[in-house]
Enzyme design. Structure first.
Site, PDB file in Angstrom:
ATOM      1  N   CYS A  34       0.826  -1.206   0.000  1.00 29.79           N
ATOM      2  CA  CYS A  34       0.000   0.000   0.000  1.00 29.79           C
ATOM      3  C   CYS A  34       0.860   1.257   0.000  1.00 29.79           C
ATOM      4  O   CYS A  34       0.353   2.352  -0.171  1.00 29.79           O
ATOM      5  CB  CYS A  34      -0.943   0.012   1.206  1.00 29.79           C
ATOM      6  SG  CYS A  34      -0.103   0.040   2.783  1.00 29.79           S
ATOM      7  N   ASP A  36       2.458   2.506   2.541  1.00 33.45           N
ATOM      8  CA  ASP A  36       2.382   3.240   3.798  1.00 33.45           C
ATOM      9  C   ASP A  36       3.616   2.986   4.666  1.00 33.45           C
ATOM     10  O   ASP A  36       4.214   1.919   4.617  1.00 33.45           O
ATOM     11  CB  ASP A  36       1.111   2.871   4.555  1.00 33.45           C
ATOM     12  CG  ASP A  36      -0.126   3.392   3.848  1.00 33.45           C
ATOM     13  OD1 ASP A  36       0.047   4.236   2.949  1.00 33.45           O
ATOM     14  OD2 ASP A  36      -1.234   2.981   4.184  1.00 33.45           O
ATOM     15  N   CYS A  59      -2.689   5.104   6.168  1.00 33.99           N
ATOM     16  CA  CYS A  59      -4.139   5.246   6.063  1.00 33.99           C
ATOM     17  C   CYS A  59      -4.765   5.503   7.441  1.00 33.99           C
ATOM     18  O   CYS A  59      -4.083   5.453   8.464  1.00 33.99           O
ATOM     19  CB  CYS A  59      -4.728   3.980   5.460  1.00 33.99           C
ATOM     20  SG  CYS A  59      -4.655   2.597   6.607  1.00 33.99           S
ATOM     21  N   CYS A 103      -2.955  -3.136   8.380  1.00 36.65           N
ATOM     22  CA  CYS A 103      -2.566  -1.809   8.856  1.00 36.65           C
ATOM     23  C   CYS A 103      -2.165  -1.883  10.333  1.00 36.65           C
ATOM     24  O   CYS A 103      -1.241  -1.189  10.767  1.00 36.65           O
ATOM     25  CB  CYS A 103      -3.704  -0.823   8.682  1.00 36.65           C
ATOM     26  SG  CYS A 103      -4.515  -0.932   7.079  1.00 36.65           S
TER      27      CYS A 103
HETATM   28 FE1  FES Z   1      -1.544   0.727   4.190  1.00 33.84          FE
HETATM   29 FE2  FES Z   1      -3.488   0.814   5.909  1.00 33.84          FE
HETATM   30  S1  FES Z   1      -3.666   0.707   3.768  1.00 33.84           S
HETATM   31  S2  FES Z   1      -1.417   0.793   6.309  1.00 33.84           S
END
Ligand code: FES
Length: 147
Positions: A34, A36, A59, A103
């Protein structure tokens, strides 16, 4: 409703956002899937976590879980800190939708990475703590739940 009230609260009013300048341990973990990134700072004295802060490029669920994780870890011993798993954090938040479970793993891994950093800097071993990964996608099998 998809998110619990607690998740929404910790997302809208996240606790412990920021940095600790003279942190005893810092952990950064990403998720290549993702994109992140999570960074956690811990202030530890006499094996007790006195303070915890986080910064994330992540997110809403990542914000909520790290907010809760940093709340839970404060005041714990470094050994007790290992019990703050992504599952424990999700329970404290009254759950997360299955697609958002990974996450919470970002928060857990970043905590572990910060504890690992502290242990390395101080030449100690935290029993049960495994070497952290840089990218939680590395063991994503267990982390991504089937649809
Ligand atoms: Fe990447 Fe939540 S979508 S940490």
């Amino acid at each position: 409703m998809m998110y619990s009230e607690k998740v929404m609260d910790h997302f809208m009013n996240p606790r412990n956002v920021g940095e600790i300048e003279d942190a005893s341990g810092v952990g950064t973990v990403g998720n290549a899937k993702c994109g992140d990134i999570m960074k956690i700072f811990l202030k530890i004295e006499d094996r007790i976590v006195l303070d915890a802060k986080f910064k994330t490029f992540g997110c809403g669920a990542a914000v909520a879980t790290s907010s809760m994780a940093t709340e839970l870890i404060k005041g714990k011993t470094i050994q007790e800190a290992l019990e703050i798993t992504n599952k424990a954090v999700m329970e404290a938040l009254d759950g997360l939708p299955p697609v958002k479970v990974h996450c919470s793993c970002l928060a857990e891994e970043a905590l572990h990475a910060a504890l690992w950093d502290y242990a390395e800097k101080n030449g100690i071993v935290i029993e049960g703590l495994e070497k952290p990964v840089n990218d939680i996608g590395e063991h994503e099998e267990g982390y991504y739940e089937a649809e």
